[in-house]
Design an enzyme around this catalytic site. Structure first.
Site, PDB file in Angstrom:
ATOM      1  N   GLU A 106     -21.799 -20.238  -8.276  1.00  0.00           N
ATOM      2  CA  GLU A 106     -21.749 -21.713  -8.357  1.00  0.00           C
ATOM      3  C   GLU A 106     -21.842 -22.326  -6.964  1.00  0.00           C
ATOM      4  OE1 GLU A 106     -18.178 -21.484 -10.813  1.00  0.00           O
ATOM      5  OE2 GLU A 106     -19.176 -22.810 -12.230  1.00  0.00           O
ATOM      6  N   GLU A 126     -17.656 -15.557 -16.200  1.00  0.00           N
ATOM      7  CA  GLU A 126     -16.398 -16.191 -16.606  1.00  0.00           C
ATOM      8  C   GLU A 126     -16.037 -15.975 -18.071  1.00  0.00           C
ATOM      9  OE1 GLU A 126     -18.699 -17.512 -14.679  1.00  0.00           O
ATOM     10  OE2 GLU A 126     -17.839 -18.777 -13.112  1.00  0.00           O
TER      11      GLU A 126
HETATM   12  N1  3HC Z   1     -10.255 -12.369  -7.983  1.00  0.00           N
HETATM   13  C1  3HC Z   1      -9.221 -11.602  -7.589  1.00  0.00           C
HETATM   14  N2  3HC Z   1      -9.314 -10.269  -7.433  1.00  0.00           N
HETATM   15  C2  3HC Z   1     -10.500  -9.707  -7.682  1.00  0.00           C
HETATM   16  C3  3HC Z   1     -11.610 -10.445  -8.100  1.00  0.00           C
HETATM   17  C4  3HC Z   1     -11.461 -11.854  -8.233  1.00  0.00           C
HETATM   18  N3  3HC Z   1     -12.474 -12.640  -8.590  1.00  0.00           N
HETATM   19  N4  3HC Z   1     -12.642  -9.596  -8.287  1.00  0.00           N
HETATM   20  C5  3HC Z   1     -12.190  -8.373  -7.989  1.00  0.00           C
HETATM   21  N5  3HC Z   1     -10.897  -8.430  -7.619  1.00  0.00           N
HETATM   22  C6  3HC Z   1     -10.054  -7.325  -7.152  1.00  0.00           C
HETATM   23  C7  3HC Z   1      -9.796  -6.306  -8.251  1.00  0.00           C
HETATM   24  O1  3HC Z   1      -8.680  -6.676  -9.031  1.00  0.00           O
HETATM   25  C8  3HC Z   1      -9.559  -5.056  -7.441  1.00  0.00           C
HETATM   26  O2  3HC Z   1      -8.244  -5.124  -6.947  1.00  0.00           O
HETATM   27  P1  3HC Z   1      -7.392  -3.775  -6.701  1.00  0.00           P
HETATM   28  O3  3HC Z   1      -8.163  -2.952  -5.747  1.00  0.00           O
HETATM   29  O4  3HC Z   1      -6.094  -4.273  -6.210  1.00  0.00           O
HETATM   30  O5  3HC Z   1      -7.298  -3.126  -8.058  1.00  0.00           O
HETATM   31  C9  3HC Z   1     -10.499  -5.221  -6.236  1.00  0.00           C
HETATM   32  O6  3HC Z   1     -10.790  -6.614  -6.169  1.00  0.00           O
HETATM   33  C10 3HC Z   1     -11.787  -4.464  -6.368  1.00  0.00           C
HETATM   34  O7  3HC Z   1     -12.384  -4.785  -7.608  1.00  0.00           O
HETATM   35  P2  3HC Z   1     -13.205  -3.718  -8.443  1.00  0.00           P
HETATM   36  O8  3HC Z   1     -12.423  -2.463  -8.556  1.00  0.00           O
HETATM   37  O9  3HC Z   1     -13.631  -4.382  -9.696  1.00  0.00           O
HETATM   38  O10 3HC Z   1     -14.445  -3.466  -7.475  1.00  0.00           O
HETATM   39  P3  3HC Z   1     -15.931  -3.097  -7.835  1.00  0.00           P
HETATM   40  O11 3HC Z   1     -16.605  -2.859  -6.553  1.00  0.00           O
HETATM   41  O12 3HC Z   1     -15.987  -2.053  -8.880  1.00  0.00           O
HETATM   42  O13 3HC Z   1     -16.553  -4.420  -8.504  1.00  0.00           O
HETATM   43  C11 3HC Z   1     -16.984  -6.785  -8.662  1.00  0.00           C
HETATM   44  C12 3HC Z   1     -16.707  -5.583  -7.737  1.00  0.00           C
HETATM   45  C13 3HC Z   1     -18.341  -6.577  -9.366  1.00  0.00           C
HETATM   46  C14 3HC Z   1     -17.009  -8.021  -7.830  1.00  0.00           C
HETATM   47  C15 3HC Z   1     -15.866  -6.858  -9.731  1.00  0.00           C
HETATM   48  O14 3HC Z   1     -14.618  -6.799  -9.096  1.00  0.00           O
HETATM   49  C16 3HC Z   1     -15.880  -8.094 -10.585  1.00  0.00           C
HETATM   50  O15 3HC Z   1     -16.642  -8.179 -11.523  1.00  0.00           O
HETATM   51  N6  3HC Z   1     -14.999  -9.065 -10.243  1.00  0.00           N
HETATM   52  C17 3HC Z   1     -14.804 -10.239 -11.063  1.00  0.00           C
HETATM   53  C18 3HC Z   1     -15.920 -11.239 -10.925  1.00  0.00           C
HETATM   54  C19 3HC Z   1     -15.601 -12.445 -11.749  1.00  0.00           C
HETATM   55  O16 3HC Z   1     -15.236 -12.364 -12.909  1.00  0.00           O
HETATM   56  N7  3HC Z   1     -15.778 -13.618 -11.154  1.00  0.00           N
HETATM   57  C20 3HC Z   1     -15.491 -14.863 -11.812  1.00  0.00           C
HETATM   58  C21 3HC Z   1     -14.118 -15.313 -11.438  1.00  0.00           C
HETATM   59  S1  3HC Z   1     -13.643 -16.767 -12.303  1.00  0.00           S
HETATM   60  C22 3HC Z   1     -14.467 -18.018 -11.506  1.00  0.00           C
HETATM   61  O17 3HC Z   1     -15.142 -17.787 -10.526  1.00  0.00           O
HETATM   62  C23 3HC Z   1     -14.224 -19.382 -12.069  1.00  0.00           C
HETATM   63  C24 3HC Z   1     -15.182 -20.395 -11.563  1.00  0.00           C
HETATM   64  O18 3HC Z   1     -16.196 -20.623 -12.509  1.00  0.00           O
HETATM   65  C25 3HC Z   1     -14.478 -21.707 -11.296  1.00  0.00           C
END
Ligand code: 3HC
Length: 702
Positions: A106, A126
């Site tokens: 975004e 999301e």
């Molecule tokens: N917020 C907080 N922590 C997060 C995070 C996030 N968005 N994304 C990942 N983390 C943390 C995980 O909990 C993990 O923590 P830990 O080591 O303490 O367990 C660490 O980061 C590493 O994450 P992964 O093990 O998942 O790492 P990968 O390398 O396998 O994957 C990734 C990376 C593809 C970025 C994956 O973490 C992911 O898909 N993250 C979530 C992405 C997401 O859903 N984003 C949308 C958030 S909501 C939003 O943005 C709302 C907006 O529209 C207003």
């Protein structure tokens, strides 16, 4: 520590977000970006701004932890960042590597330009957290990528790769050389060009097909059963079409806020963190060196052996599958080829890839063919003597250090490990779920003697196979099947007490389960439990409540789906269960046999009596230390037993009901029936007394 660094390169201000591990937009990041943009705009030497991420990706979105706690009041928010970009007279270029997800995308969409490296992906995931994008994603993405592609991305939550993003118009350029250098050059050129820099908000949304939204709702009705978020995503994109940009943003915000507070979203956020926690094994260093697993063996080419063999081939690991008799072996290999061919015909696998995977599989009738394998999975039938015999032979055949696993679903793997004492450190359980090449759950059963590096290597292997490995201790049925006994047991007892299979299955299906318990029993085959009861010496006189009807059905040769009849009737070629009037008759006989007065059972009672044993036994497993954490138990049920993801798993769900009322009901049913699965868990009682949920309890283990 600075979460956003500011540097100048060739008259371009480079803002680098440095918030490991994934550059989430935690407090401090928005502030750093807003300040950086302001500073760049004040500096007359600067002609443009590049926003880039340090480490493994651009920005992974909002910090998900802050959906459950307040955002610091004085802190800038994501919308302040978007505004600072759109108000910036100097062009802002997002330079994307790794991932731009959620709020990360975004934010990029409100920059004037976007460049990307080929291996990066962009997406709006999301919906997988139970809400739609909340910072303009649903309004800007359709303007750039078109309504159809945007709708697909936002409703599925699945990302697209760089080249596809460029083809859709989401990014301006794919950079094949160094990203920072390329982005700086791109930004400088735009900054010096004197042109007006484009903003996505000013683009028109074109809608060619007005039925697209209804069609999407129809398309997702099975997958999104019981959920709010996927429909909320559709509403937001509809707003992008029907309203002005400003109105659409307000509408999106409103829908987003309503969704963030739902139990659905809380459950899905719980699942997000649960999946990450599951990879952490208490007492074992994450960096324990792994054993190389470059070649594999599978013993048994039956249903499970075939699926497990495919998992190795899918992961690119050469695998030898051994079956005693040529005919059974040929049948197993033919099944593998048939399974792959079906995927090819659906367009989900190329013929070349199928050929490559088939080429990794070597059939053999000799166990000696496994002497060089790094890991061997035993998948013969579920009887201890047969398994021990295989392990004894493997003990003399397998190379030293080879990992030996059993695919048992119930048996005591400690006993198997003890039977080949010299290899105790390399024996453990890998419990795959049928169909093993499809189901995501893998219970990794940790024997008392397995070495840490062996355990960690097998967990890695599971992930490489695309599974979600969950560690279980050695107890009868491990985590999943041990809990299932109470769930299925109570469902069958209720049929004896007067509920119909249709009523029970309807209640559980409406709760969100993929299938009701009696339809599951028919699918799994009633003969399996029957054989176990007979082996345990349970004649008719020793019959326990819940077994009466199943025993009679099996005596009549009605084993479930495979014989066309079980608790239901199945017409040939149709797996839809049809009510069987004879069950009523059997149910009356059962009631007479046990001296039970049949009655109408309410839907609420059915729900409690199916679900609460899962919670109660799950808690016993937790207090006995056979699961590392409550959320692991939730993941087992979500990924292996069709529990609805939007309820977060049985233990998370119990917390939403209130553990005090669950514990009270368990006590009540325990007094009424005395069944083992109702014996109240001490931990459940303790949490209920203290007004806690499972999220409040870590058992000192995590
Ligand atoms: N917020 C907080 N922590 C997060 C995070 C996030 N968005 N994304 C990942 N983390 C943390 C995980 O909990 C993990 O923590 P830990 O080591 O303490 O367990 C660490 O980061 C590493 O994450 P992964 O093990 O998942 O790492 P990968 O390398 O396998 O994957 C990734 C990376 C593809 C970025 C994956 O973490 C992911 O898909 N993250 C979530 C992405 C997401 O859903 N984003 C949308 C958030 S909501 C939003 O943005 C709302 C907006 O529209 C207003």
């Amino acid at each position: 520590m600075n979460l956003v660094n500011y540097e100048i390169s060739d008259r371009v201000a480079v803002l680098t977000v440095d918030n490991p591990p994934v550059n989430a937009l935690s407090p401090g990041v928005p502030k750093g970006i807003v300040e950086g943009v302001a500073q760049a705009n004040k500096d007359d030497d600067v002609v443009a701004i590049v926003l880039i991420g340090a480490g493994r990706g651009f920005i992974a979105g909002a910090d998900i932890r802050f959906f459950s706690k307040p955002w610091p009041e004085a802190e800038e928010s994501l919308s302040d960042v978007l505004k600072s970009f759109e108000d910036s007279p100097k062009p802002v270029v997002a330079a994307i590597h790794g991932h731009a997800l959620g709020g990360g995308l975004e934010l990029a969409l409100s920059c004037h330009y976007r460049v990307i490296v080929s291996m990066a992906k962009v997406g709006q995931p999301e919906v997988k957290l139970g809400f739609p994008p909340g910072a303009g994603g649903t309004q800007r993405l359709p303007r750039l990528a078109g309504v159809e592609a945007a709708l697909d991305m936002i409703v599925s939550g699945d990302p697209v790769m760089a080249e596809r993003a460029r083809d859709l118009g989401i990014v301006d350029q794919v950079i094949k050389t160094d990203l920072l250098e390329g982005a700086v050059a791109f930004a400088a050129e735009k900054g010096l060009s004197g042109i007006a820099h484009p903003l996505v908000r000013n683009l028109e949304v074109k809608l060619d097909d007005p039925d697209i939204f209804d069609r999407k709702r129809d398309q997702i009705k099975h997958r999104a059963r019981g959920m709010r978020a996927p429909y909320a995503c559709i509403e937001c994109v509809e707003a992008a079409v029907a309203m002005s940009f400003e109105e659409g943003i307000v509408r999106e915000r409103e829908i987003f806020k309503n969704c963030v507070g739902t139990t659905e979203s809380r459950a899905m956020r719980h699942v997000f963190f649960a999946e990450r926690a599951a990879a952490k094994i208490s007492g074992v260093d994450r960096d324990t060196p792994r054993r190389p697993l470059a070649s594999a063996g599978v013993v048994g080419a039956g249903t499970m052996g075939v699926g497990i063999t495919m998992n190795f081939a899918n992961a690119g690991i050469p695998v030898t599958v051994v079956e005693q008799h040529t005919e059974a072996l040929d049948h197993g290999i033919a099944t593998i080829a048939k399974n792959y061919a079906a995927t090819v015909s659906k367009g989900r696998l190329s013929q070349a890839e199928m050929d490559r995977r088939m080429g990794l599989i070597t059939p053999s009738t000799r166990l000696e063919a496994l002497e060089q394998a790094d890991i061997i999975v035993e998948a013969v039938y579920e009887e201890m003597p047969a398994k021990k015999e295989v392990f004894a032979r493997l003990d003399s055949i397998a190379k030293q250090g080879a990992i030996l696993t059993s695919n048992t679903s119930y048996l005591n793997i400690n006993e198997i490990a003890d039977s080949i004492a010299g290899r105790k450190g390399t024996v453990l359980g890998t419990h795959f779920f049928s169909p093993a090449n499809v189901m995501r759950l893998l219970e990794v059963v940790r024997t008392d003697t397995v070495d840490d590096d062996v355990l960690m290597s097998v967990l890695d292997l599971g992930r490489k196979m695309g599974k979600l490995p969950i560690v279980s201790g050695v107890c009868h049925g491990f985590i999943g099947n041990r809990m299932l006994e109470g769930y299925l047991g109570e469902a069958t007892i209720m049929v004896e007490e007067g509920a119909t299979p249709q009523q029970i299955d309807r209640v559980m299906y409406d709760f969100g389960m993929a299938m009701g318990p009696l339809a599951v029993a028919d699918l799994a085959g009633l003969d399996i439990g029957w054989a176990k009861r007979k082996a345990a010496g349970g004649g008719q006189a020793a019959e326990k409540p819940g077994a009466f009807i199943a025993n009679r059905l099996c005596e009549l040769g009605r084993y479930g789906q495979k014989t066309g009849r079980g608790y239901y009737i199945y017409e040939s070629g149709n797996r839809a269960p049809m009510p069987d009037p004879e069950i009523e008759n059997l149910s009356r006989q059962a009631a007479e046999h046990f001296g039970v007065k049949q009655r109408t059972i309410s839907d609420q009672e059915i729900l409690e009596r199916c679900m609460y044993p899962l919670v109660n036994i799950g808690t016993v497993i937790l207090e006995e230390g056979f699961a590392l954490r409550a959320s692991d138990i939730d993941l087992v049920y979500l990924n292996g037993y069709g529990f609805p993801v939007w309820r977060g798993g049985p233990l998370h769900w119990a917390g939403t009901i209130g553990l005090d009322s669950v514990a009270e009901a368990v006590r009540r049913y325990s007094q009424q029936t005395g069944s083992d699965h109702w014996k109240p868990s001490a931990l459940l009682e303790e949490l209920a007394r203290e007004g806690k949920t499972f999220e409040d309890w870590d058992g000192g283990k995590t």
